[in-house]
Design an enzyme around this catalytic site. Structure first.
Site, mmCIF file in Angstrom:
data_model
loop_
_atom_site.group_PDB
_atom_site.id
_atom_site.type_symbol
_atom_site.label_atom_id
_atom_site.label_comp_id
_atom_site.label_asym_id
_atom_site.label_seq_id
_atom_site.Cartn_x
_atom_site.Cartn_y
_atom_site.Cartn_z
ATOM 1 C CG HIS A 1 -2.433 10.774 24.296
ATOM 2 N ND1 HIS A 1 -1.756 10.568 25.474
ATOM 3 C CD2 HIS A 1 -2.290 12.085 24.003
ATOM 4 C CE1 HIS A 1 -1.241 11.717 25.876
ATOM 5 N NE2 HIS A 1 -1.541 12.654 25.000
ATOM 6 C CG ASP B 1 -3.153 17.908 18.488
ATOM 7 O OD1 ASP B 1 -3.157 19.102 18.820
ATOM 8 O OD2 ASP B 1 -2.271 17.104 18.842
HETATM 9 N N1 CMC Z 1 -3.269 5.955 13.306
HETATM 10 C C1 CMC Z 1 -3.021 4.656 13.038
HETATM 11 N N2 CMC Z 1 -2.363 3.817 13.863
HETATM 12 C C2 CMC Z 1 -1.938 4.318 15.028
HETATM 13 C C3 CMC Z 1 -2.155 5.663 15.392
HETATM 14 C C4 CMC Z 1 -2.852 6.489 14.481
HETATM 15 N N3 CMC Z 1 -3.082 7.761 14.775
HETATM 16 N N4 CMC Z 1 -1.609 5.878 16.602
HETATM 17 C C5 CMC Z 1 -1.062 4.717 16.996
HETATM 18 N N5 CMC Z 1 -1.264 3.769 16.044
HETATM 19 C C6 CMC Z 1 -0.880 2.341 16.123
HETATM 20 C C7 CMC Z 1 0.615 2.143 15.872
HETATM 21 O O1 CMC Z 1 0.873 1.946 14.492
HETATM 22 C C8 CMC Z 1 0.878 0.923 16.708
HETATM 23 O O2 CMC Z 1 0.396 -0.192 16.000
HETATM 24 P P1 CMC Z 1 1.163 -1.635 16.134
HETATM 25 O O3 CMC Z 1 1.025 -2.019 17.594
HETATM 26 O O4 CMC Z 1 0.432 -2.528 15.192
HETATM 27 O O5 CMC Z 1 2.592 -1.376 15.733
HETATM 28 C C9 CMC Z 1 -0.009 1.119 17.934
HETATM 29 O O6 CMC Z 1 -1.112 1.931 17.468
HETATM 30 C C10 CMC Z 1 0.677 1.822 19.087
HETATM 31 O O7 CMC Z 1 1.192 3.055 18.609
HETATM 32 P P2 CMC Z 1 2.528 3.728 19.098
HETATM 33 O O8 CMC Z 1 3.129 4.509 17.982
HETATM 34 O O9 CMC Z 1 3.395 2.706 19.753
HETATM 35 O O10 CMC Z 1 1.973 4.705 20.202
HETATM 36 P P3 CMC Z 1 2.783 5.860 20.890
HETATM 37 O O11 CMC Z 1 2.305 5.930 22.267
HETATM 38 O O12 CMC Z 1 4.238 5.677 20.683
HETATM 39 O O13 CMC Z 1 2.366 7.170 20.044
HETATM 40 C C11 CMC Z 1 1.135 8.989 19.222
HETATM 41 C C12 CMC Z 1 1.398 8.055 20.417
HETATM 42 C C13 CMC Z 1 0.223 10.095 19.693
HETATM 43 C C14 CMC Z 1 2.448 9.610 18.749
HETATM 44 C C15 CMC Z 1 0.466 8.178 18.098
HETATM 45 O O14 CMC Z 1 -0.774 7.680 18.539
HETATM 46 C C16 CMC Z 1 0.296 9.005 16.828
HETATM 47 O O15 CMC Z 1 1.218 9.067 16.023
HETATM 48 N N6 CMC Z 1 -0.895 9.656 16.630
HETATM 49 C C17 CMC Z 1 -1.092 10.518 15.487
HETATM 50 C C18 CMC Z 1 -0.417 11.875 15.733
HETATM 51 C C19 CMC Z 1 -1.167 12.696 16.755
HETATM 52 O O16 CMC Z 1 -2.380 12.822 16.701
HETATM 53 N N7 CMC Z 1 -0.423 13.306 17.691
HETATM 54 C C20 CMC Z 1 -0.985 14.148 18.746
HETATM 55 C C21 CMC Z 1 -0.837 13.521 20.086
HETATM 56 S S1 CMC Z 1 -1.850 14.255 21.377
HETATM 57 C C22 CMC Z 1 -1.301 15.863 21.613
HETATM 58 C C23 CMC Z 1 0.140 16.068 21.691
HETATM 59 O O17 CMC Z 1 0.898 15.344 22.336
HETATM 60 O O18 CMC Z 1 0.578 17.042 21.099
#
Ligand code: CMC
Length: 433
Positions: free
Chosen positions: A306, A363
């Site tokens: 998140h 989720d």
């Molecule tokens: N699985 C594997 N790696 C992950 C995940 C995951 N679910 N989430 C983040 N990471 C890694 C990402 O690859 C990055 O690694 P590195 O630093 O080595 O490049 C690090 O963690 C930071 O991730 P980020 O993409 O910079 O984080 P963000 O704040 O931009 O994204 C997120 C947040 C929710 C989009 C992301 O965690 C994600 O894609 N999660 C899976 C999709 C999901 O469950 N979404 C629902 C979010 S909660 C409810 C809502 O908003 O609707």
């Protein structure tokens, strides 16, 4: 004296004001930065950008805290009532019994769609994604209620909010009925918000759907837990569109589109697909986690991570308990719950997830609850949208009333060609191989 921040650029330094929130969160106020320095800030993904001051929802992502108008989310768990929470978010305080009765009566009075709208549903193919229908139909409400396109006062706003909260439920149910080729079921004025939604989705002509209390409470809680989450992607979209003074229906239709994506509300669908994939034996939980960690694959562990929570998402904790209780009370054990627990266990012990502070988000368990209620997977994100609507409305209204309202318009740093001459078509070289 209030705190300031000092910015040095070359041999000049600038004092910038600091804003401090109720819970001690601090922001450097850069409103005058470009005017004074000629510089802008660069923050792709807006992870460090505050777009507004807000008194609606508070999140402390390090401690796993979520509060609506100051009330901890956990306090809505014992007697969940989505309509009451909608009022709280939109109008800023809990409703009095009289206010609640009036608002609930407005929702009942406005549940029907204009009969003309039924023809719009007919125009969509049966296979149309319900999120596409939902967005289109919310936007179409603008055609039926032109009196709300120019908002005059609080009373008109209250009527518009009630109409939208009520009608989104009818639109959602009709989109489901359309996908099944089944007759539309009209809202029943005797039923409350959640049982009425389930009635419109699952009753058949002359065969009433009977809503068990445990199902009603579970869906109420799902909707409440999704009701607001401050400046998330869809809410920011609603605010972005609303900042041009677009009407509430148009702004919320855009919010539905933003919510649809798999990194936002669409994650609940992806989580369930992932769990089903593992259940079918196509992949093991260990392999899934391995793939999610690999930089060679775009796969992520869906329902994990998140932008704001760097510890447990309190909504995930609550939904995990609700899933267990619901399945037990209904006597319907679901192997997907065991798979989810296994995945969570593996991920929470894995240094990749530990170091990045990736925990289950809202989720991760919501799909298991929705599935137990009988909601089909293509309606999961629609349920999220119904839940999130009060938050969108609250933020839209807050923005409309905040003076001076400015259109949201970020800037950029241009990195393209320098000054380039136009070349007439006849003088251009062919680049077809
Ligand atoms: N699985 C594997 N790696 C992950 C995940 C995951 N679910 N989430 C983040 N990471 C890694 C990402 O690859 C990055 O690694 P590195 O630093 O080595 O490049 C690090 O963690 C930071 O991730 P980020 O993409 O910079 O984080 P963000 O704040 O931009 O994204 C997120 C947040 C929710 C989009 C992301 O965690 C994600 O894609 N999660 C899976 C999709 C999901 O469950 N979404 C629902 C979010 S909660 C409810 C809502 O908003 O609707």
């Amino acid at each position: 004296m209030s705190e300031t921040a000092t910015l040095s650029l070359g041999d000049r330094s600038y004092e910038l004001p600091v804003s401090v929130g109720t819970e001690g969160e601090c922001a450097i106020d850069i409103r005058e930065l470009r005017g004074r320095t000629g510089y802008i800030t660069l923050d792709p993904g807006y992870a460090n950008t505050g777009s507004c001051l807000s008194d609606i929802t508070f999140i402390d992502g390090d401690r796993g805290v979520l509060r609506y108008r100051g009330i901890p989310i956990e306090q809505f768990g014992s007697d969940p009532n989505f309509v009451e929470v909608a009022w709280l978010l939109i109008f800023g305080r809990l409703p009095s019994p009289e206010e609640y009765r009036c608002f609930a009566a407005d929702l009942t009075a406005h549940a029907n769609l204009d009969e003309g709208m039924k023809y719009h549903f007919e125009g969509f193919p049966r296979s149309a994604p319900p999120m596409a229908i939902l967005s289109a139909m919310i936007n179409a409400l603008s055609c039926f209620y032109p009196e709300y396109l120019e908002l005059e006062d609080d009373v008109t706003f209250r009527m518009m909010a009630a109409r939208l909260i009520s009608k989104i439920r009818t639109i959602a149910a009709y989109s489901y009925r359309h996908s099944k080729g089944q007759p539309y079921i009209y809202p029943d004025p005797k039923l409350r918000y959640v049982p009425n939604l389930l009635h419109m989705m699952f009753s058949q002509p002359y065969v009433e759907y009977e809503c068990e209390d445990v199902v009603r409470d579970a869906l109420n809680l799902v909707l409440i837990l999704h009701a607001d989450h401050e400046q998330n992607c869809s809410t920011s979209t609603v605010r972005m569109v609303g900042s041009s003074q677009a009407n509430l229906f148009a702004s919320c239709a855009a919010g539905v589109c933003a919510l649809w994506g798999p990194l936002h509300g669409g994650a609940n669908v992806e989580v369930l697909r992932m769990l089903e994939d593992i259940h079918r034996g196509n992949v093991t939980p260990e392999d899934y986690v391995r793939r999610a960690k690999s930089k060679d694959s775009r796969a992520r562990l869906m329902g994990f991570g998140h932008r704001v929570y760097k510890s447990f998402d309190p909504r995930a904790k609550m939904l995990s308990v609700v899933a267990e209780r619901l399945l037990m009370t209904l006597g319907k054990p679901d192997p997907l719950l065991d798979i989810a627990r296994k995945l969570e266990e593996i991920a929470l012990e894995d240094p990749y997830f530990v170091e990045r502070k990736l925990y289950p988000n809202v989720d991760f368990y919501s799909g298991i609850v929705l599935r137990a209620i009988g909601i089909p997977i293509n309606m999961f994100t629609v349920m999220f949208a119904i839940g999130r609507l009060p938050g969108w409305i609250a933020h839209w209204w807050k923005q409309i009333r905040t003076q001076p309202g400015r259109i949201n318009r970020p800037r950029q740093i241009y990195t393209g060609n320098g000054l380039t001459d136009y070349v007439p078509m006849a003088e251009r070289e062919s680049n077809v191989g």
